[in-house]
Design an enzyme around this catalytic site. Sequence first.
Site, short mmCIF file in Angstrom:
data_model
loop_
_atom_site.label_atom_id
_atom_site.label_comp_id
_atom_site.label_asym_id
_atom_site.label_seq_id
_atom_site.Cartn_x
_atom_site.Cartn_y
_atom_site.Cartn_z
N HIS A 158 0.81 -1.02 0.02
CA HIS A 158 -0.16 -0.06 -0.18
C HIS A 158 0.79 1.16 0.21
O HIS A 158 0.45 2.93 0.05
CB HIS A 158 -0.67 -0.45 1.58
N GLY A 171 -11.03 -0.99 18.41
CA GLY A 171 -8.98 -0.69 18.22
C GLY A 171 -8.00 -1.68 18.89
O GLY A 171 -7.22 -2.42 18.51
N GLY A 218 -5.34 9.77 11.76
CA GLY A 218 -6.83 9.47 12.10
C GLY A 218 -6.67 10.18 13.70
O GLY A 218 -7.81 10.96 13.71
N ARG A 244 -1.08 0.25 10.76
CA ARG A 244 -0.04 0.14 9.57
C ARG A 244 1.17 0.59 10.04
O ARG A 244 2.73 -0.07 9.69
CB ARG A 244 -0.21 0.82 8.17
N HIS A 298 -6.80 7.49 3.65
CA HIS A 298 -7.11 7.96 5.04
C HIS A 298 -7.66 9.32 4.34
O HIS A 298 -9.47 9.12 5.44
CB HIS A 298 -6.49 8.50 6.23
N GLY A 299 -7.75 10.41 4.22
CA GLY A 299 -8.72 11.44 4.03
C GLY A 299 -9.43 10.39 2.81
O GLY A 299 -11.42 11.09 3.01
N ASP A 316 -0.29 11.51 13.18
CA ASP A 316 -1.29 10.31 13.06
C ASP A 316 -2.72 11.17 12.21
O ASP A 316 -2.99 11.72 13.06
CB ASP A 316 -1.59 9.83 13.49
#
Length: 584
Positions: free
Chosen positions: A226, A493, A565, A550, A409-410, A563
Amino acid sequence: MTEETRTKKLINAPEAVIDEMIEGLLAAHPDLLRRDGETLRAVAAVDGPREGKVGIVVGGGSGHEPAFVGYVGRGLADAAAIGNVFASPSPAQVADAVRAADGGAGVLMLYGNYSGDVMNFGMAAEMLEEEGIAARSLLVTDDAASAPIGREGERRGIAGGFFVFKAAGAAADLGHDLDEVARLAAHANARTRSMGVALGACSLPQTRRPNFTIGADEMEIGMGIHGEPGIERTQLETADAVAERLLAPIIQELALGQGDRVAVLVNGLGSTSLMELYILHRHVAGRLEALGVAQACCWVGNYVTALEMAGASLSVLKLDDELEPLIAHPCRTPALQVGLPAAPTSAPAARPVRQRPEMRSEAPQGPLETGGEISAALFRTMLLAAGERVIAEADVLSALDGALGDGDHGVTMETGFRAVARALDALPQDAAPNVLCDAAAQAFLDAVGASAGPLYATGLRHAGRAVAHRGDLDAASLTAWIRAMAEGIAERGGARPGDKTMLDAWAPAAEAAEDALRDGGGAEACLAAAAQAAQAGRDATEAMWARRGRAAKLGDRALGHIDPGAASAALILAAMSAAQGRDI
């Protein structure tokens, strides 16, 4: 972004790439594949499931084609769950694939060891258990670069999943029960090692921007599929030198020597020519021969890609008397044919019509409490404002993610919040906060998958329960909502504050809101304090080591990066705080 920095892709609309890819795939292979399930993201073998046979489901994000859907067919996988680009399929999508593969003997789900996949496949298994379907997971952990010896269970799955899928599919086709199929799949995984090298970046269809940067004379050893950073960035070397870098740790870990037999995969990551791959294999074959190691079988080509990434990976399976017949067992799929599979020995199993379970609002006992500063309509506006802010900053969030992961992520958060907006628009204007939260949770989960899907779905679900007795929100219930968001995310999580995740914004936000409430603050003050603390928590992640997700595979290379998130969490709370003052 200038036009010069944008990549070129043969697509129509970014939001349509997965559906249109599936349509093209089915049109190309109508003799092998069919679409199944309400989500339209499960592709199954046309002659399955077979009565009494263990079902094999593979899956993960799109962009790795021919993995994972290309390995669906006779003698290999019975179905694949297809996620968004570089994002896990959602639990509903996974469940559709499992139902399509279920022949009554249980189903083994095979996927790479990524947090999003672990959460989404795990949630699917929980759903399916209620339907009486035994769905078991096996995580592929072949990437030798992503964790040291002794911590193999923490490694990510890359192209070596090819061998694990092949062994499991053959074992199921031969009629072994679920326990034995799972054991043989785990055995193949334990004897498979992979290493990769990247020479150039890939780009997501939604951004058309390279998801990492690398110099014209550089290469990255150990990079994931990725775009996750590897173990070393160094000057570009010759093919022989690169092949040796990839092969040497594999030889060491598998203790390869005289008399051993192996299966070899020299895999392209998307844009590397077959000429280069065969040159790499030339060195691998010569080196193995010099050691007295025999190649029982070999594949060279694109089998697990990363969109158009330049580079390659090497996977080696150390064979034994159990595994060699499984790798040689006949199969026929769009991406792989070995021998000639036998005709089906039984008719496809009868497939009952099942209703897909969904999250449901829990009706509170008695009338809803009211009198708070935040009406149900205002709370809806605040949720929508959070989505608008995240969507506006999607490119920034993806750029942050590109430094630590796959750069999506976006895109993921934008997809989720667009689905949330549609779900909230379908509800009555006076829908209570917990109803809004439940709808948002289901919409996010179904639309996104990835790790954000289960995390935000669980957080919103917990938060909705925390305020289920309220028709509006006062300072205390708003604070409880924030705390429940943090606790739900942590529960799903498994992260703790300091792990460099979104929890590093949500947890301090909850603490700050509680402090403001104890000091006598109203809803506006509590939310403002939460938003400020979330931003500070976001900034603090820059100096943290990553212990989850990851980025946890990066060691000190994760230092100096915020980060993503935590950044999106801070945006959500800041937008909700700003929207709180709107007139409704």
